[in-house]
Write an enzyme that holds these catalytic residues in place. Sequence first.
Site, PDB file in Angstrom:
ATOM      1  N   ALA A  14     -20.742  75.240   2.658  1.00 27.21           N
ATOM      2  CA  ALA A  14     -19.339  75.650   2.559  1.00 27.21           C
ATOM      3  C   ALA A  14     -18.871  76.550   3.706  1.00 27.21           C
ATOM      4  O   ALA A  14     -17.945  77.345   3.530  1.00 27.21           O
ATOM      5  CB  ALA A  14     -19.110  76.324   1.212  1.00 27.21           C
ATOM      6  N   ASP A  61     -31.016  76.793   4.428  1.00 25.25           N
ATOM      7  CA  ASP A  61     -31.125  75.349   4.631  1.00 25.25           C
ATOM      8  C   ASP A  61     -31.324  74.701   3.266  1.00 25.25           C
ATOM      9  O   ASP A  61     -32.369  74.877   2.630  1.00 25.25           O
ATOM     10  CB  ASP A  61     -32.305  75.035   5.560  1.00 25.25           C
ATOM     11  N   SER A 142     -18.190  60.115  -3.649  1.00 29.27           N
ATOM     12  CA  SER A 142     -17.448  59.559  -2.516  1.00 29.27           C
ATOM     13  C   SER A 142     -16.858  58.210  -2.892  1.00 29.27           C
ATOM     14  O   SER A 142     -17.398  57.509  -3.758  1.00 29.27           O
ATOM     15  CB  SER A 142     -18.401  59.373  -1.329  1.00 29.27           C
ATOM     16  N   TYR A 156     -26.178  56.201   2.428  1.00 30.04           N
ATOM     17  CA  TYR A 156     -25.147  57.139   1.949  1.00 30.04           C
ATOM     18  C   TYR A 156     -24.507  56.620   0.663  1.00 30.04           C
ATOM     19  O   TYR A 156     -24.298  57.377  -0.294  1.00 30.04           O
ATOM     20  CB  TYR A 156     -24.096  57.340   3.044  1.00 30.04           C
ATOM     21  N   ALA A 159     -26.895  57.143  -2.097  1.00 31.80           N
ATOM     22  CA  ALA A 159     -27.048  58.572  -2.419  1.00 31.80           C
ATOM     23  C   ALA A 159     -25.867  59.047  -3.272  1.00 31.80           C
ATOM     24  O   ALA A 159     -26.044  59.748  -4.271  1.00 31.80           O
ATOM     25  CB  ALA A 159     -27.149  59.399  -1.141  1.00 31.80           C
ATOM     26  N   LYS A 160     -24.652  58.655  -2.887  1.00 31.58           N
ATOM     27  CA  LYS A 160     -23.489  59.075  -3.664  1.00 31.58           C
ATOM     28  C   LYS A 160     -23.496  58.400  -5.039  1.00 31.58           C
ATOM     29  O   LYS A 160     -23.087  59.007  -6.037  1.00 31.58           O
ATOM     30  CB  LYS A 160     -22.193  58.770  -2.905  1.00 31.58           C
TER      31      LYS A 160
HETATM   32  N1  LIG Z   1     -15.105  64.381   4.701  1.00 33.01           N
HETATM   33  C1  LIG Z   1     -14.925  63.237   4.050  1.00 33.01           C
HETATM   34  O1  LIG Z   1     -14.134  62.368   4.428  1.00 33.01           O
HETATM   35  C2  LIG Z   1     -15.704  62.961   2.803  1.00 33.01           C
HETATM   36  C3  LIG Z   1     -15.399  61.813   2.058  1.00 33.01           C
HETATM   37  C4  LIG Z   1     -16.105  61.576   0.891  1.00 33.01           C
HETATM   38  C5  LIG Z   1     -17.083  62.449   0.485  1.00 33.01           C
HETATM   39  N2  LIG Z   1     -17.372  63.536   1.234  1.00 33.01           N
HETATM   40  C6  LIG Z   1     -18.432  64.427   0.763  1.00 33.01           C
HETATM   41  O2  LIG Z   1     -17.937  65.752   0.724  1.00 33.01           O
HETATM   42  C7  LIG Z   1     -18.978  66.673   1.042  1.00 33.01           C
HETATM   43  C8  LIG Z   1     -18.555  67.550   2.210  1.00 33.01           C
HETATM   44  O3  LIG Z   1     -18.267  66.729   3.316  1.00 33.01           O
HETATM   45  P1  LIG Z   1     -17.791  67.321   4.728  1.00 33.01           P
HETATM   46  O4  LIG Z   1     -17.274  66.140   5.475  1.00 33.01           O
HETATM   47  O5  LIG Z   1     -16.921  68.485   4.530  1.00 33.01           O
HETATM   48  O6  LIG Z   1     -19.206  67.810   5.308  1.00 33.01           O
HETATM   49  P2  LIG Z   1     -19.618  68.334   6.778  1.00 33.01           P
HETATM   50  O7  LIG Z   1     -20.539  67.353   7.387  1.00 33.01           O
HETATM   51  O8  LIG Z   1     -18.373  68.680   7.534  1.00 33.01           O
HETATM   52  O9  LIG Z   1     -20.548  69.565   6.467  1.00 33.01           O
HETATM   53  C9  LIG Z   1     -20.113  70.772   5.935  1.00 33.01           C
HETATM   54  C10 LIG Z   1     -21.188  71.809   6.099  1.00 33.01           C
HETATM   55  O10 LIG Z   1     -22.480  71.347   5.683  1.00 33.01           O
HETATM   56  C11 LIG Z   1     -23.430  72.184   6.308  1.00 33.01           C
HETATM   57  N3  LIG Z   1     -24.782  71.652   6.184  1.00 33.01           N
HETATM   58  C12 LIG Z   1     -25.261  70.490   6.681  1.00 33.01           C
HETATM   59  N4  LIG Z   1     -26.575  70.363   6.392  1.00 33.01           N
HETATM   60  C13 LIG Z   1     -26.944  71.479   5.683  1.00 33.01           C
HETATM   61  C14 LIG Z   1     -28.155  71.954   5.138  1.00 33.01           C
HETATM   62  N5  LIG Z   1     -29.289  71.260   5.239  1.00 33.01           N
HETATM   63  N6  LIG Z   1     -28.162  73.146   4.510  1.00 33.01           N
HETATM   64  C15 LIG Z   1     -27.021  73.884   4.422  1.00 33.01           C
HETATM   65  N7  LIG Z   1     -25.853  73.491   4.935  1.00 33.01           N
HETATM   66  C16 LIG Z   1     -25.807  72.295   5.559  1.00 33.01           C
HETATM   67  C17 LIG Z   1     -22.922  72.210   7.731  1.00 33.01           C
HETATM   68  O11 LIG Z   1     -23.468  73.314   8.455  1.00 33.01           O
HETATM   69  C18 LIG Z   1     -21.404  72.291   7.527  1.00 33.01           C
HETATM   70  O12 LIG Z   1     -20.954  73.623   7.610  1.00 33.01           O
HETATM   71  C19 LIG Z   1     -20.204  65.802   1.318  1.00 33.01           C
HETATM   72  O13 LIG Z   1     -20.961  65.689   0.144  1.00 33.01           O
HETATM   73  C20 LIG Z   1     -19.619  64.469   1.699  1.00 33.01           C
HETATM   74  O14 LIG Z   1     -20.497  63.404   1.486  1.00 33.01           O
HETATM   75  C21 LIG Z   1     -16.714  63.814   2.381  1.00 33.01           C
END
Ligand SMILES: NC(=O)c1ccc[n+]([C@@H]2O[C@H](COP(=O)([O-])OP(=O)(O)OC[C@H]3O[C@@H](n4cnc5c(N)ncnc54)[C@H](O)[C@@H]3O)[C@@H](O)[C@H]2O)c1
Length: 255
Positions: A14, A61, A142, A156, A159-160
Amino acid sequence: MNRFEGRTILVSAAADGLGLGIAERLAAEGGRVVALDKSAESIARAEERLSAQGIRFEAVDLMDAGQLTECISSLEADGLRFDTLVNNAGGSLHTPRPFLEETDAHWDIVMGLNVTAAVRLTRLVLPHMIDGGFGRIVNLGSKAGRYGSLFTGANYVAAKGAVQSMTLQLAQEFGPRGITCNAVCPGAILTPRVEGLLAERMSAEEREAAVQAIPMRRNGRVEDVAATVAFLASGEAGFITGQLIDVNGGQGMAS
Ligand SMILES: NC(=O)c1ccc[n+]([C@@H]2O[C@H](COP(=O)([O-])OP(=O)(O)OC[C@H]3O[C@@H](n4cnc5c(N)ncnc54)[C@H](O)[C@@H]3O)[C@@H](O)[C@H]2O)c1
């Protein structure tokens, strides 16, 4: 609205993207929010944002079981008892879309961040929700996990799908303890990372065609997802559990 006054909330991954938007929304409505993220750089950037002030960021992590357990123990030692968990960590992690190009390592990291991290975090936080007789768990599914994807791979999507199915089972098992569990399933949300991914994998014409295929004729915004998570995490959503809520402008619909 101050729907989260008196509530203690944990949001994973976050310091950026959707997770940060969700954490900010829940904090703005009075929640005491802890945001976990592995990136010190993103945490430092997030801490400078006015809207993130009041959120406690912890560097961890989420793929490392030992670090995760230690982190939650130290938060508990500080007196924090989470009644709300948002399992936001996940993504396709830029692994290939073509199934035959996905290696075991690609599968492992994507399942690890999307599924195993959520399993571990939920396991660590649930006992306090059970003790308190109240809890809200919101998982990030997702559109890909519901309807397949044009630009992410089978790892992916699977996983979702796992996160979404686990959501139903947790709702079954912990409903009698006052705990709801739902999943928010966004379509493409224009975070900076997704902008990059779309640009990398689709031409401008393909992107425009994708927007034209969305009934609302736009891509999603972080606020669209944050508002949905906030509703499901709120007291108002106490009779909603085991649901997969699409936030995709109508691009994927199910009756
Ligand atoms: N953005 C989209 O369009 C979208 C669409 C559908 C679902 N989602 C889901 O929403 C969620 C958030 O997506 P997003 O696009 O904001 O993610 P993102 O890739 O922008 O990541 C957000 C944060 O995750 C952190 N992160 C990555 N690996 C990590 C780890 N091992 N430990 C701790 N922190 C870690 C990163 O440092 C980053 O700050 C995900 O589950 C994604 O699958 C996103």
